[in-house]
Design a protein around this motif. Structure first.
Motif, mmCIF file in Angstrom:
data_model
loop_
_atom_site.group_PDB
_atom_site.id
_atom_site.type_symbol
_atom_site.label_atom_id
_atom_site.label_comp_id
_atom_site.label_asym_id
_atom_site.label_seq_id
_atom_site.Cartn_x
_atom_site.Cartn_y
_atom_site.Cartn_z
ATOM 1 N N UNK A 30 0.934 -1.241 0.088
ATOM 2 C CA UNK A 30 -0.139 0.057 0.137
ATOM 3 C C UNK A 30 1.025 1.367 -0.022
ATOM 4 N N UNK A 31 1.670 1.160 0.854
ATOM 5 C CA UNK A 31 2.756 2.258 0.672
ATOM 6 C C UNK A 31 3.665 2.605 -0.445
ATOM 7 N N UNK A 59 -11.453 -1.748 0.446
ATOM 8 C CA UNK A 59 -11.583 -0.522 0.929
ATOM 9 C C UNK A 59 -11.332 -0.717 2.885
ATOM 10 N N UNK A 60 -11.984 -2.014 3.016
ATOM 11 C CA UNK A 60 -11.876 -2.280 4.428
ATOM 12 C C UNK A 60 -10.375 -2.552 4.823
ATOM 13 N N UNK A 61 -9.649 -3.129 3.852
ATOM 14 C CA UNK A 61 -8.144 -3.315 4.222
ATOM 15 C C UNK A 61 -7.372 -2.035 4.547
ATOM 16 N N UNK A 62 -7.949 -0.791 3.347
ATOM 17 C CA UNK A 62 -7.242 0.144 3.363
ATOM 18 C C UNK A 62 -7.598 0.867 4.640
ATOM 19 N N UNK A 66 -5.358 3.004 7.784
ATOM 20 C CA UNK A 66 -5.354 4.346 8.006
ATOM 21 C C UNK A 66 -6.736 4.822 7.618
ATOM 22 N N UNK A 67 -6.715 6.163 8.306
ATOM 23 C CA UNK A 67 -7.888 6.683 8.140
ATOM 24 C C UNK A 67 -8.390 7.631 6.786
ATOM 25 N N UNK A 72 -1.453 8.129 5.025
ATOM 26 C CA UNK A 72 -0.549 7.583 4.162
ATOM 27 C C UNK A 72 0.674 8.262 3.967
ATOM 28 N N UNK A 73 0.385 9.458 3.743
ATOM 29 C CA UNK A 73 1.482 10.606 3.222
ATOM 30 C C UNK A 73 2.436 10.833 4.518
#
Length: 155
Positions: A30-31, A59-62, A66-67, A72-73
């Motif tokens: 993801x990163x 979407x649930x995994x994301x 993180x919110x 992520x940034x």
């Protein structure tokens, strides 16, 4: 008749090593995807949906990681500061002649391992910077100390 939940469900702690490893790999994927997309197109132009499609995540995994995109940034940029501070502090404590080459080596290393994060620094918005301020200030202080050491050595 509607049913109501009497008490909230609690997730058990993940204890199986394979699942812990898989979850860690998903986070790294993801990163990597978010960093690449942010660097290529800009943070504002990249949607969470686009990140999910590119990473092959739900979407649930994301949202279990993180919110928001800001999370992520911050996760992409924090390691740059966290890893750079001790290097800069050791340069400030060492010989003045080692400071400039040491800073160049630091940035070469960061570029090799965290290129997308370095490319994102100009794109930091207020929300992300507010969360990165302490790490940024510590990094800036360490950089100033290292450069002052070089200057004191006549460089």
């Amino acid at each position: 008749m509607t049913r109501t939940v009497q008490r909230p469900r609690r997730r058990s702690r993940i204890s199986r090593p394979a699942i812990v490893e898989q979850r860690g790999q998903r986070w790294e994927d993801l990163l990597a995807v978010a960093g690449r997309l942010f660097a290529e197109d800009g943070v504002a132009q990249v949607s969470v949906e686009r990140i999910l499609l590119a990473a092959g995540l739900s979407r649930g995994t994301f949202y279990s990681f993180c919110r928001s995109k800001t999370d992520l940034l911050v996760a992409l940029l924090e390691p740059v500061f966290r890893e750079g501070v001790p290097v800069l502090q050791s340069l400030a404590a060492g010989p003045a002649t080692a400071v400039v080459p040491g800073i160049v080596d630091l940035y070469e290393d960061l570029w090799a391992r965290r290129r997308h994060a370095l490319m994102l620094i100009p794109a930091i918005d207020r929300a992300a910077f507010a969360r990165l301020r302490a790490a940024h200030d510590e990094y800036t202080t360490a950089m100033r100390s290292a450069l002052a050491r070089a200057e004191a050595g006549g460089l």
